[in-house]
Design an enzyme around this catalytic site. Structure first.
Site, PDB file in Angstrom:
ATOM      1  N   LYS A  14       0.860  -1.187   0.000  1.00 52.59           N
ATOM      2  CA  LYS A  14       0.000   0.000   0.000  1.00 52.59           C
ATOM      3  C   LYS A  14       0.895   1.235   0.000  1.00 52.59           C
ATOM      4  O   LYS A  14       1.772   1.379   0.867  1.00 52.59           O
ATOM      5  CB  LYS A  14      -0.913  -0.006   1.228  1.00 52.59           C
ATOM      6  CG  LYS A  14      -1.728   1.296   1.391  1.00 52.59           C
ATOM      7  CD  LYS A  14      -2.705   1.256   2.576  1.00 52.59           C
ATOM      8  CE  LYS A  14      -3.327   2.623   2.838  1.00 52.59           C
ATOM      9  NZ  LYS A  14      -4.248   2.643   4.007  1.00 52.59           N
ATOM     10  N   ASP A  47      -2.471  10.166   3.902  1.00 51.96           N
ATOM     11  CA  ASP A  47      -3.888   9.806   3.990  1.00 51.96           C
ATOM     12  C   ASP A  47      -4.603  10.829   4.868  1.00 51.96           C
ATOM     13  O   ASP A  47      -4.607  10.717   6.088  1.00 51.96           O
ATOM     14  CB  ASP A  47      -4.022   8.389   4.578  1.00 51.96           C
ATOM     15  CG  ASP A  47      -5.479   7.976   4.750  1.00 51.96           C
ATOM     16  OD1 ASP A  47      -6.376   8.663   4.199  1.00 51.96           O
ATOM     17  OD2 ASP A  47      -5.714   6.956   5.442  1.00 51.96           O
ATOM     18  N   LYS A  56      -9.941  13.005   8.327  1.00 52.41           N
ATOM     19  CA  LYS A  56      -9.579  12.569   9.673  1.00 52.41           C
ATOM     20  C   LYS A  56      -9.619  13.787  10.597  1.00 52.41           C
ATOM     21  O   LYS A  56      -9.037  14.820  10.275  1.00 52.41           O
ATOM     22  CB  LYS A  56      -8.164  11.962   9.663  1.00 52.41           C
ATOM     23  CG  LYS A  56      -8.085  10.616   8.952  1.00 52.41           C
ATOM     24  CD  LYS A  56      -6.683  10.065   8.925  1.00 52.41           C
ATOM     25  CE  LYS A  56      -6.610   8.756   8.154  1.00 52.41           C
ATOM     26  NZ  LYS A  56      -7.277   7.626   8.817  1.00 52.41           N
ATOM     27  N   ASP A  82       1.520   5.964   5.810  1.00 50.71           N
ATOM     28  CA  ASP A  82       0.543   5.127   5.115  1.00 50.71           C
ATOM     29  C   ASP A  82       1.106   4.506   3.834  1.00 50.71           C
ATOM     30  O   ASP A  82       0.378   3.868   3.083  1.00 50.71           O
ATOM     31  CB  ASP A  82      -0.732   5.938   4.829  1.00 50.71           C
ATOM     32  CG  ASP A  82      -1.981   5.097   4.948  1.00 50.71           C
ATOM     33  OD1 ASP A  82      -1.896   3.971   5.466  1.00 50.71           O
ATOM     34  OD2 ASP A  82      -3.047   5.570   4.501  1.00 50.71           O
ATOM     35  N   ASP A 113     -12.186   7.426   3.659  1.00 46.52           N
ATOM     36  CA  ASP A 113     -11.007   7.125   4.467  1.00 46.52           C
ATOM     37  C   ASP A 113     -10.629   5.638   4.401  1.00 46.52           C
ATOM     38  O   ASP A 113      -9.572   5.251   4.880  1.00 46.52           O
ATOM     39  CB  ASP A 113     -11.241   7.564   5.919  1.00 46.52           C
ATOM     40  CG  ASP A 113      -9.938   7.692   6.701  1.00 46.52           C
ATOM     41  OD1 ASP A 113      -8.860   7.634   6.072  1.00 46.52           O
ATOM     42  OD2 ASP A 113     -10.017   7.861   7.935  1.00 46.52           O
ATOM     43  N   GLU A 162      -9.478   4.093   1.952  1.00 48.81           N
ATOM     44  CA  GLU A 162      -8.932   4.275   0.598  1.00 48.81           C
ATOM     45  C   GLU A 162      -7.898   3.230   0.217  1.00 48.81           C
ATOM     46  O   GLU A 162      -7.732   2.910  -0.959  1.00 48.81           O
ATOM     47  CB  GLU A 162      -8.325   5.680   0.486  1.00 48.81           C
ATOM     48  CG  GLU A 162      -6.885   5.827   0.990  1.00 48.81           C
ATOM     49  CD  GLU A 162      -6.699   5.520   2.471  1.00 48.81           C
ATOM     50  OE1 GLU A 162      -7.684   5.649   3.227  1.00 48.81           O
ATOM     51  OE2 GLU A 162      -5.585   5.135   2.874  1.00 48.81           O
ATOM     52  N   ARG A 171      -7.747   0.028   0.599  1.00 53.32           N
ATOM     53  CA  ARG A 171      -8.301  -1.164  -0.042  1.00 53.32           C
ATOM     54  C   ARG A 171      -8.707  -0.889  -1.484  1.00 53.32           C
ATOM     55  O   ARG A 171      -8.697  -1.794  -2.319  1.00 53.32           O
ATOM     56  CB  ARG A 171      -9.483  -1.691   0.796  1.00 53.32           C
ATOM     57  CG  ARG A 171     -10.607  -0.706   0.946  1.00 53.32           C
ATOM     58  CD  ARG A 171     -11.580  -1.061   2.057  1.00 53.32           C
ATOM     59  NE  ARG A 171     -11.038  -0.786   3.396  1.00 53.32           N
ATOM     60  CZ  ARG A 171     -11.688  -1.019   4.535  1.00 53.32           C
ATOM     61  NH1 ARG A 171     -12.915  -1.544   4.502  1.00 53.32           N
ATOM     62  NH2 ARG A 171     -11.131  -0.732   5.695  1.00 53.32           N
TER      63      ARG A 171
HETATM   64  N1  BES Z   1      -4.347   4.401   6.820  1.00 53.97           N
HETATM   65  C1  BES Z   1      -5.483   4.160   7.608  1.00 53.97           C
HETATM   66  C2  BES Z   1      -5.253   3.081   8.676  1.00 53.97           C
HETATM   67  C3  BES Z   1      -4.272   3.431   9.748  1.00 53.97           C
HETATM   68  C4  BES Z   1      -4.706   3.981  10.929  1.00 53.97           C
HETATM   69  C5  BES Z   1      -2.929   3.185   9.582  1.00 53.97           C
HETATM   70  C6  BES Z   1      -3.809   4.295  11.938  1.00 53.97           C
HETATM   71  C7  BES Z   1      -2.021   3.477  10.587  1.00 53.97           C
HETATM   72  C8  BES Z   1      -2.454   4.040  11.756  1.00 53.97           C
HETATM   73  C9  BES Z   1      -6.627   3.708   6.726  1.00 53.97           C
HETATM   74  O1  BES Z   1      -6.654   4.231   5.451  1.00 53.97           O
HETATM   75  C10 BES Z   1      -7.871   4.170   7.396  1.00 53.97           C
HETATM   76  O2  BES Z   1      -8.097   5.347   7.458  1.00 53.97           O
HETATM   77  N2  BES Z   1      -8.669   3.220   7.865  1.00 53.97           N
HETATM   78  C11 BES Z   1      -9.878   3.514   8.518  1.00 53.97           C
HETATM   79  C12 BES Z   1     -10.916   2.604   7.920  1.00 53.97           C
HETATM   80  C13 BES Z   1     -12.308   2.950   8.301  1.00 53.97           C
HETATM   81  C14 BES Z   1     -12.723   4.236   7.623  1.00 53.97           C
HETATM   82  C15 BES Z   1     -13.185   1.823   7.841  1.00 53.97           C
HETATM   83  C16 BES Z   1      -9.680   3.227   9.997  1.00 53.97           C
HETATM   84  O3  BES Z   1      -8.937   2.309  10.333  1.00 53.97           O
HETATM   85  O4  BES Z   1     -10.239   3.949  10.808  1.00 53.97           O
HETATM   86 ZN    ZN Z   2      -4.862   4.799   4.700  1.00 52.90          ZN
HETATM   87 MN    MN Z   3      -7.672   6.093   5.379  1.00 52.77          MN
END
Ligand code: BES
Ligand code: ZN
Ligand code: MN
Length: 497
Positions: free
Chosen positions: A264, A269, A276, A288, A347, A349, A351
């Site tokens: 990834k 992000d 966020k 990220d 968010d 993104e 996937r």
């Molecule tokens: N990049 C984040 C996941 C992440 C969070 C990585 C903290 C490292 C530290 C990912 O893109 C994300 O934002 N995931 C969301 C998914 C949700 C919207 C379903 C999450 O984990 O809150």
């Molecule tokens: Zn992310």
């Molecule tokens: Mn995200």
């Protein structure tokens, strides 16, 4: 920093600091260590007594040795019970010894450790890895150090691995692996205004040029032609162009296997329009691209180690931003396998970018695919900062990755791909939504990815926790850890057999 697999026995070494790894059952002193003790007039035993050194894992002690000795300082590092000693025990002990020598301003270090698994090659490799990784310091963004004020030579310049004569090729293996880990660390630690999708592509170019790999960078128009609507939906809002990286290592002869490693590569992000908020850790979202960093680090190591396996290194690199061009919550995207996705949360993104990368990898006709992604906060909630999630429906591949991780000293825990949870991704209007409910969030993310792999054995690694650390620990320093590189390299090297 220079390593020597030294044929000098412990008793004959001369230099600045002699540091010895002692397991709990190496006490009371006997044999060579008893002899060493008498040569330093009982100082070794005094040191053990003074600090009540018992050989506990991670314990240290160091003392000055009077003039007349072959070395200035004598140090000890505890290894725990020898029955529990693993390769990673030695990696961490070597790191501890290196930090001790650095603190003592020792330019040369003589390191004496017992063999692990009775294997001098493995022992040499893990000791060199532990020292290199512990002493790696990243001062690129400190003005003082950059201008050379504080930044002299590495304090520990010569490391002599004692009683390990003839293990030079293991030193080279360690060097290649550490090159990869350090590249990954530096990519993760650098901010998003430095490591852009273009910078990731340039890093791939540098590896390709240095080691003779093939490189294909797909630009936006190329990705459009391939129908990569999920990836391009994420990349759309940014002013920085998306770069789809495809770096290929091909062995000289006919490859035993063909593999794909996908990382990834979100260089930042923001969350997109589902931005966020405060307290979300948005200021850390430069990490990220930790999956892409591990993928590039593995490429750099593998290019030097030259296994008889073809490896495709892939990242759909982009930045998740907001602008008038941003994908909206509720938009429907079409991925390159024709599946449609309702983006109920911008968010989620990672996937979306991985979906098109997985389809691309499978079209290459590889025997196995591994993806690494800082995919979900839920995985950190489940497993904490030090352990990555492992998802697979292929027992053999899951087992191979777990074995490689064990040898590499990286921690993974297998989580279930509970099919029923896919219900949480059902969409009224499209084939699926990109986001499920909060409970089991890393599982639904894995089930989403599964929609983009048909039959190729595949493992998904959620590395959101371990790619970054705030604290010094073992051979890691604060910042990017380079997590995943060693597991990938071990996995690829084992395919040769
Ligand atoms: N990049 C984040 C996941 C992440 C969070 C990585 C903290 C490292 C530290 C990912 O893109 C994300 O934002 N995931 C969301 C998914 C949700 C919207 C379903 C999450 O984990 O809150
Ligand atoms: Zn992310
Ligand atoms: Mn995200």
């Amino acid at each position: 920093m220079e390593f020597h697999a030294s044929n000098t026995p412990l008793l004959d070494w001369s230099g600045d600091a002699l540091i010895i790894g002692l397991s709990e059952d190496a006490l009371p002193l006997s044999g060579t260590l008893a002899e060493l003790n008498s040569r330093v007039s009982g100082l070794l035993q005094d040191l053990i007594d003074d600090v009540e050194f018992t050989g506990k894992d991670g314990a240290t002690a160091i003392t000055r040795v009077g003039s007349g000795a072959r070395f200035r300082k004598l140090g000890l590092v505890g290894l725990g019970a020898s029955s529990a000693m693993t390769a990673d025990t030695l990696r961490r002990a070597a790191a501890t010894a290196a930090r001790l020598a650095k603190k003592e301003k020792s330019a040369s270090l003589g390191l004496s450790m017992p063999l692990v698994q009775n294997d001098p090659a493995l022992t040499t490799q893990v000791l060199a890895e532990g020292v290199s990784l512990a002493l790696h310091q990243d001062n690129r963004f400190k003005s003082e150090d950059k201008n050379g004020k504080k930044n002299g030579k590495a304090p520990v310049e010569h490391i002599h691995l004692l009683d390990l004569a003839g293990q030079e090729s293991s030193l080279q293996t360690a060097q290649a692996i550490c090159d990869g880990v350090i590249l990954a660390r530096e990519l993760v630690s650098a901010p998003a205004n430095v490591v852009t999708p273009e910078a990731l592509a340039q890093t791939a170019q540098d590896i390709a040029t240095a080691h003779g790999l093939e490189l294909e960078i797909l630009e936006q128009a190329d990705c459009e032609a391939l129908g990569m609507g999920a990836y391009l939906g994420v990349a759309k809002a940014s002013d920085l162009p998306a770069k789809f990286i495809h770096l290929t290592y091909k062995p000289a002869g006919t490859p035993a296997r063909k593999l794909a490693i996908i990382g990834k590569g979100l260089t930042f992000d923001s969350g997109g329009l589902n931005i966020k908020g405060a307290g979300s850790g948005i200021e850390m979202m430069k990490i990220d691209m930790g999956g892409a960093a591990a993928m590039l680090g593995a490429a750099k190591a593998i290019a030097q180690l030259k296994p008889n396996t073809e490896v495709h290194f892939i990242s759909a690199a982009a930045e998740n931003m907001i602008s008038g061009r941003a994908m909206r919550p509720g938009d429907i995207l079409t991925a390159s396998n024709g599946k449609t996705i309702e983006v109920n949360n911008t968010d989620a993104e990672g996937r979306l970018t991985l979906a098109d990368a997985l389809v691309f990898a499978e079209k290459l006709g590889v025997d196995a695919i591994v993806d690494l992604a800082t995919l979900t906060g839920a995985c950190i909630i489940a497993l904490g900062d030090d352990i990555a999630g492992l998802f697979s429906e292929n027992e053999e591949l899951a087992g191979a990755i777990a074995a490689a991780a064990e040898a590499a000293g990286e921690k993974f825990w297998r989580l279930p791909m509970e099919e029923k949870y896919f219900d949480g991704l059902k969409s009224i209007v499209a084939d699926m939504k990109n986001t499920g409910p909060r409970p089991g969030g890393s599982i639904t993310a894995a089930l989403f990815l599964k929609q983009f792999v048909t039959s190729t054995p595949w493992v998904h690694l959620d590395v959101a926790g371990p790619v970054w650390t705030e604290k010094e620990s073992g051979y890691n320093n604060p910042g990017g850890t380079g997590f995943g590189v060693r597991t990938l390299v071990h996995w690829v090297l084992r395919q040769e057999a």
